[in-house]
Design an enzyme around this catalytic site. Structure first.
Site, short mmCIF file in Angstrom:
data_model
loop_
_atom_site.label_atom_id
_atom_site.label_comp_id
_atom_site.label_asym_id
_atom_site.label_seq_id
_atom_site.Cartn_x
_atom_site.Cartn_y
_atom_site.Cartn_z
N ASP A 2 -8.81 -10.41 -10.61
CA ASP A 2 -9.40 -11.00 -9.40
C ASP A 2 -10.79 -10.48 -9.16
O ASP A 2 -11.21 -9.47 -9.72
CB ASP A 2 -8.49 -10.87 -8.16
N GLY A 3 -11.54 -11.23 -8.34
CA GLY A 3 -12.90 -10.84 -7.98
C GLY A 3 -13.90 -11.90 -8.34
O GLY A 3 -14.33 -12.00 -9.49
N GLY A 4 -14.26 -12.74 -7.37
CA GLY A 4 -15.38 -13.66 -7.55
C GLY A 4 -15.04 -14.98 -8.20
O GLY A 4 -15.94 -15.76 -8.51
N HIS A 42 -11.06 -4.95 -5.60
CA HIS A 42 -10.69 -5.26 -4.22
C HIS A 42 -11.73 -6.17 -3.56
O HIS A 42 -12.04 -6.04 -2.38
CB HIS A 42 -10.53 -3.95 -3.44
N TYR A 65 0.86 -1.19 0.00
CA TYR A 65 0.00 0.00 0.00
C TYR A 65 0.89 1.23 0.00
O TYR A 65 2.06 1.16 0.40
CB TYR A 65 -0.88 0.01 1.26
N THR A 91 -0.99 -1.75 -4.67
CA THR A 91 -2.45 -1.65 -4.65
C THR A 91 -2.85 -0.19 -4.77
O THR A 91 -2.44 0.64 -3.94
CB THR A 91 -3.00 -2.27 -3.36
#
Ligand code: FMN
Ligand code: 173
Length: 371
Positions: free
Chosen positions: A293-295, A262, A135, A161
């Site tokens: 990414d995601g799900g 995210h 971060y 990120t």
């Protein structure tokens, strides 16, 4: 390893059910939750439910190859572990167990900046590739020190990120007054930087307060040059959702991008990751790899994302379910079972290698904005 045959842990969802009973309710909410009404979190999952595939036949699928190459490293699976904070919340060995599991599955593990084990301890047990997620902290010296340690520890890339200038409003964590404490801590970060993150306070999330104090919301594209100057490792930008930002990422020399919202934990109402994957891939135009990414919960989900142009799919919550349920074996189990599903889907879709997989595998009317 517990696998097929136990009749119990056949899918990632099976690990989720097991994990749910083993994890404290506020930790479960932290893992499972998203921002506000969790519309984007739900949209990530629903986007995959809409997808329909276009199987080809008579394609010799006697051998299926799920391996993929990224920055000169070959991985046995295009599924990797997304960066998530504080694995010791669900397993006493934390990220060391995750690294063992990911390594056993031949998968990439992106270690979070807020890992609860040291970068060095994680590297020591890893048998696969590790990357480090960062971060933007106000304390650039803390970032610089972490980057040096990642280089020395053999980490293969830095993943910055870019979608957390401040933390999303996660109602579950706010209502629970969620805080990380006891003997779980972000051990790679200077304790002085972390001082504010342990106070439980009903109605507020300690993590969000911490982020508000320590994360740097002033950063812009011009600041990428600073990170670049710290290291020769490939630089991956995580959290790109538009063609505009994809073009800027290329212009500013990103070595890869991750299409991600995210896990629905930041801007509620943001587009589902899958719905913008093709847009971002087109804007990148082959200039660098695109990750996703995601799900992703099933092999067929990964197949769809890879067909739409992702080089690799990262899984956020499912490895945590595996870790909570069965430690390192659970992480390996989630990655292996999902990779087996992917190999199965590739065979039945008539695409035995990922190189031969393209958009023709997806019925485009099932993609938002698709022709
Ligand atoms: C419990 C949890 C912690 C997370 N911590 C981080 C983090 O520290 N850094 C980061 O870049 N993303 C973090 N993420 C987001 C994940 O990297 C990833 O983008 C998201 O979980 C993918 O969605 P999925 O869970 O549906 O697979 C976190 C997600 C979860 C669920
Ligand atoms: O990024 C996240 O989603 C997250 O939950 C988190 C929590 C603590 C520190 C950093 C990130």
């Amino acid at each position: 390893m517990t696998q097929l045959g136990s009749g119990q842990l056949l899918t990632a969802e099976d690990y989720r059910h097991l994990a749910r009973d083993l994890v404290a309710p506020d930790v479960w909410d932290f893992i499972e939750g998203g921002a506000e009404e969790e519309r984007t979190l739900a949209a990530n999952l629903r986007a995959f439910d809409r997808i329909r595939l276009r199987p080809r036949v008579l394609a010799d699928v006697s051998a299926v190859d799920t391996s993929v190459e990224l920055f000169g490293t070959r991985f046995a699976t295009p599924l990797g572990v997304a960066p998530t904070a504080y694995h010791r919340l669900v397993d006493s060995d934390g990220e060391v167990a995750t690294a063992r599991g990911a390594g056993a599955a031949g998968a990439l593990f992106v270690v979070g900046m807020f890992a609860s084990r040291t970068l060095e301890d994680i590297a020591e047990v890893s048998t696969s590739e590790l990357w480090l997620q960062l971060y933007w902290l106000r304390r650039r010296d803390v970032m610089a020190a972490l980057i040096r340690r990642a280089e020395q520890g053999g980490y293969g890339a830095l993943m910055l990120t870019v979608d957390v200038p401040r933390m999303g409003r996660r109602w579950r964590d706010m209502r629970n007054g969620f805080a990380v404490g006891g003997d779980v801590a972000a051990v790679n970060i200077d304790p002085a930087v972390m001082a504010s993150s342990h106070h439980r306070d009903a109605g507020r999330s300690a993590l969000a307060q911490h982020a508000a104090q320590q994360f740097d919301a002033t950063v812009t594209w011009a600041d990428l040059a600073w990170v670049r100057a710290q290291s020769r490792l490939p630089l991956v930008l995580k959290g790109i959702l538009t063609a505009e930002d994809a073009a800027l990422a290329v212009e500013h020399g990103a070595d890869a991008v991750v299409v991600s919202n995210h896990g629905g934990r930041q801007l509620d109402g943001a587009v589902a990751s899958l719905d913008v994957l093709a847009e971002v891939v087109d804007a990148i135009g082959g200039a660098c790899p695109v990750l996703f990414d995601g799900g992703v919960r099933r092999g067929a989900d990964a197949l769809a994302a890879l067909a739409l142009g992702a080089r690799m799919c990262l899984l956020g919550r499912p490895p945590l379910w595996g870790l909570a349920a069965r430690g390192a074996d659970g992480v390996e189990g989630v990655l292996r079972t999902t990779t087996e599903e992917l190999a199965h889907a590739m065979a039945l879709a008539g695409r035995p290698a990922l190189g031969a997989l393209d958009r023709s595998a997806v019925h485009m009317s099932t993609i938002a904005g698709g022709a």
